[in-house]
Design a protein around this motif. Structure first.
Motif, mmCIF file in Angstrom:
data_model
loop_
_atom_site.group_PDB
_atom_site.id
_atom_site.type_symbol
_atom_site.label_atom_id
_atom_site.label_comp_id
_atom_site.label_asym_id
_atom_site.label_seq_id
_atom_site.Cartn_x
_atom_site.Cartn_y
_atom_site.Cartn_z
ATOM 1 N N ARG A 113 2.154 0.182 6.562
ATOM 2 C CA ARG A 113 1.715 1.274 7.430
ATOM 3 C C ARG A 113 2.881 1.863 8.233
ATOM 4 N NH1 ARG A 113 -3.621 1.265 11.372
ATOM 5 N NH2 ARG A 113 -3.182 3.231 12.409
ATOM 6 N N GLY A 114 3.938 1.093 8.409
ATOM 7 C CA GLY A 114 5.077 1.590 9.169
ATOM 8 C C GLY A 114 6.097 2.344 8.339
ATOM 9 N N ILE A 115 5.873 2.516 7.040
ATOM 10 C CA ILE A 115 6.816 3.219 6.166
ATOM 11 C C ILE A 115 6.301 4.631 5.901
ATOM 12 C CG2 ILE A 115 7.947 3.214 3.915
ATOM 13 C CD1 ILE A 115 7.743 0.195 3.896
ATOM 14 N N ALA A 116 7.191 5.599 6.044
ATOM 15 C CA ALA A 116 6.772 7.008 6.004
ATOM 16 C C ALA A 116 6.554 7.513 4.586
ATOM 17 C CB ALA A 116 7.837 7.868 6.691
ATOM 18 N N ASP A 117 5.685 8.512 4.494
ATOM 19 C CA ASP A 117 5.515 9.339 3.286
ATOM 20 C C ASP A 117 5.121 8.548 2.049
ATOM 21 O OD1 ASP A 117 6.253 11.628 4.747
ATOM 22 O OD2 ASP A 117 8.379 11.205 4.414
ATOM 23 N N LEU A 118 4.310 7.537 2.216
ATOM 24 C CA LEU A 118 3.818 6.788 1.060
ATOM 25 C C LEU A 118 2.535 7.422 0.539
ATOM 26 C CD1 LEU A 118 4.249 3.049 2.148
ATOM 27 C CD2 LEU A 118 5.799 4.448 0.777
ATOM 28 N N THR A 119 2.336 7.280 -0.752
ATOM 29 C CA THR A 119 1.036 7.583 -1.351
ATOM 30 C C THR A 119 0.466 6.257 -1.829
ATOM 31 O OG1 THR A 119 1.688 9.789 -2.058
ATOM 32 C CG2 THR A 119 -0.194 8.795 -3.173
ATOM 33 N N ILE A 120 -0.697 5.899 -1.333
ATOM 34 C CA ILE A 120 -1.322 4.615 -1.638
ATOM 35 C C ILE A 120 -2.488 4.838 -2.595
ATOM 36 C CG2 ILE A 120 -2.498 2.593 -0.708
ATOM 37 C CD1 ILE A 120 0.411 2.823 0.146
ATOM 38 N N VAL A 121 -2.452 4.152 -3.727
ATOM 39 C CA VAL A 121 -3.554 4.155 -4.687
ATOM 40 C C VAL A 121 -4.211 2.787 -4.624
ATOM 41 C CG1 VAL A 121 -4.199 4.320 -7.124
ATOM 42 C CG2 VAL A 121 -2.395 5.800 -6.206
ATOM 43 N N THR A 122 -5.481 2.744 -4.277
ATOM 44 C CA THR A 122 -6.135 1.444 -4.106
ATOM 45 C C THR A 122 -7.616 1.530 -4.443
ATOM 46 O OG1 THR A 122 -6.492 -0.397 -2.556
ATOM 47 C CG2 THR A 122 -6.644 1.833 -1.650
ATOM 48 N N ASN A 123 -8.159 0.409 -4.888
ATOM 49 C CA ASN A 123 -9.606 0.283 -5.070
ATOM 50 C C ASN A 123 -10.199 -0.622 -4.005
ATOM 51 O OD1 ASN A 123 -8.358 -2.050 -6.127
ATOM 52 N ND2 ASN A 123 -10.116 -2.469 -7.454
ATOM 53 N N SER A 124 -9.395 -0.942 -2.980
ATOM 54 C CA SER A 124 -9.819 -1.855 -1.921
ATOM 55 C C SER A 124 -10.240 -1.071 -0.687
ATOM 56 C CB SER A 124 -8.671 -2.810 -1.567
ATOM 57 O OG SER A 124 -8.943 -3.491 -0.366
ATOM 58 N N LEU A 125 -11.465 -1.267 -0.241
ATOM 59 C CA LEU A 125 -11.935 -0.592 0.965
ATOM 60 C C LEU A 125 -11.186 -1.059 2.210
ATOM 61 C CD1 LEU A 125 -15.777 -0.520 0.229
ATOM 62 C CD2 LEU A 125 -14.064 1.250 -0.210
ATOM 63 N N PRO A 126 -10.925 -2.367 2.392
ATOM 64 C CA PRO A 126 -10.143 -2.787 3.561
ATOM 65 C C PRO A 126 -8.727 -2.225 3.565
ATOM 66 C CG PRO A 126 -11.365 -4.656 2.669
ATOM 67 C CD PRO A 126 -11.488 -3.533 1.681
ATOM 68 N N VAL A 127 -8.092 -2.144 2.391
ATOM 69 C CA VAL A 127 -6.749 -1.555 2.317
ATOM 70 C C VAL A 127 -6.810 -0.081 2.705
ATOM 71 C CG1 VAL A 127 -4.918 -0.854 0.727
ATOM 72 C CG2 VAL A 127 -5.804 -3.201 0.665
ATOM 73 N N ALA A 128 -7.795 0.635 2.202
ATOM 74 C CA ALA A 128 -7.932 2.050 2.542
ATOM 75 C C ALA A 128 -8.123 2.232 4.041
ATOM 76 C CB ALA A 128 -9.101 2.663 1.773
ATOM 77 N N ASP A 129 -8.864 1.327 4.667
ATOM 78 C CA ASP A 129 -9.079 1.410 6.111
ATOM 79 C C ASP A 129 -7.772 1.269 6.884
ATOM 80 O OD1 ASP A 129 -11.768 1.819 5.864
ATOM 81 O OD2 ASP A 129 -12.334 -0.278 6.211
ATOM 82 N N VAL A 130 -6.857 0.440 6.378
ATOM 83 C CA VAL A 130 -5.569 0.258 7.043
ATOM 84 C C VAL A 130 -4.829 1.585 7.136
ATOM 85 C CG1 VAL A 130 -3.275 -0.804 6.842
ATOM 86 C CG2 VAL A 130 -5.326 -2.167 6.406
ATOM 87 N N PHE A 131 -4.964 2.418 6.092
ATOM 88 C CA PHE A 131 -4.244 3.681 6.041
ATOM 89 C C PHE A 131 -5.091 4.866 6.492
ATOM 90 C CE2 PHE A 131 -2.135 0.984 2.879
ATOM 91 C CZ PHE A 131 -0.834 1.045 3.372
ATOM 92 N N ALA A 132 -6.138 4.592 7.233
ATOM 93 C CA ALA A 132 -6.943 5.678 7.789
ATOM 94 C C ALA A 132 -6.108 6.445 8.807
ATOM 95 C CB ALA A 132 -8.200 5.107 8.434
ATOM 96 N N ARG A 133 -6.670 7.510 9.354
ATOM 97 C CA ARG A 133 -5.921 8.357 10.287
ATOM 98 C C ARG A 133 -5.230 7.497 11.341
ATOM 99 N NH1 ARG A 133 -6.122 13.633 11.452
ATOM 100 N NH2 ARG A 133 -7.955 13.912 10.135
ATOM 101 N N PRO A 134 -3.926 7.718 11.583
ATOM 102 C CA PRO A 134 -3.182 6.879 12.526
ATOM 103 C C PRO A 134 -3.781 6.899 13.927
ATOM 104 C CG PRO A 134 -1.691 8.234 11.219
ATOM 105 C CD PRO A 134 -3.084 8.716 10.944
#
Length: 266
Positions: A113-134
């Motif tokens: 989450r601290g690294i800029a400009d990443l595109t995250i592809v995931t099928n994990s709902l908890p992982v997606a929540d981590v990258f929700a709006r800052p």
């Protein structure tokens, strides 16, 4: 015969039959019963086998597969965080990153989450929540692609044919995968058939595939194989992995052992 090879054969014999007697193993391996007992002691300490009177059996399931995700995140937390920190060193700003379900992948997501400009592809709902709006305006923005599927796993990952089809047209720089077990014969395994199919498709999207596993996953075998150990590019485990296990794995895959930080004193 080297100790590592001998112990690997003991594990194979026990798994084949479900249990094995010391005397039978000694005959099969052409070694003394004392040697077999010492090997079983080592394998039992590693959690690979269960030691019983006169022999060994396959391990009892110590962690229920239906334990909720929040509870699983607290298991071997220091080891998972060590693996996550090591994995994050491979990631550079601007990369497209694939993240599977599982608590170790979730631990990595928190670091990324601290690294800029990443595109995250995931099928994990908890992982997606981590990258929700800052929560803060100064946090790096991350674009998140959340795959959907028909079946929800105990780790809150969505798996199935829809996710597989979506992955066929995606391309990631790095793919990080959590697994149920790491074994030289069974390979990298999971307990869910649809999850195995989805994870294979996720691996195929990546230029580089990296498996994340704490040391307790060594010797564990789930219901189905995702891929063989030598089909991935890198394996990251914590440094509590036994030396003989590290030696065996390093012969098949690029292995990184992440140092586990000791808990701070009160």
């Amino acid at each position: 015969m080297l100790a590592a090879e001998r112990r690997s054969r003991i594990v194979s014999e026990v798994r084949r039959a479900g249990a094995a007697a010391v005397a039978d193993l000694a005959t099969t391996l052409n070694v003394s019963e004392m040697t077999v007992r010492r090997d079983i002691d080592v394998l039992a300490q590693q959690g690979v086998l269960d030691k019983v009177r006169g022999g060994a059996t396959i391990p009892r399931v110590s962690e229920r597969s239906d334990v909720d995700f929040a509870s699983q995140t607290r298991l071997r937390l220091a080891e998972k965080n060590a693996v996550a920190r090591s994995a994050a060193e491979l990631v550079e700003p601007g990369m497209a990153i694939g993240l599977s379900g599982g608590t170790t992948a979730w631990a990595l997501a928190r670091v990324l989450r601290g690294i800029a400009d990443l595109t995250i592809v995931t099928n994990s709902l908890p992982v997606a929540d981590v990258f929700a709006r800052p929560d803060r305006a100064d946090e790096p923005y991350t674009q998140t692609v959340v795959l959907t599927g028909g079946v929800r796993t105990p780790a809150d990952a969505l798996v199935g044919p829809i996710a597989v089809r979506a992955l066929e047209v995606l391309h990631c720089d790095l793919v990080f995968l959590g697994v149920r077990g790491v074994d030289l014969q069974a390979g990298l395994t999971t307990s869910n058939l649809l999850e195995a199919e989805t994870n294979r498709a996720l691996i195929a999207t990546g230029s580089t595939s990296v498996v994340l596993a704490d040391h307790s996953k060594w010797g564990a075998v789930g219901l189905t194989t995702i891929v063989d150990v030598d089909e991935i590019d890198r394996l990251i485990m914590d440094d509590a992995l036994p030396a003989d296990a590290a030696e065996q794995l390093a012969a098949h895959v690029e292995l990184t052992l992440a140092p586990v930080e000791a808990p701070a004193a009160d």
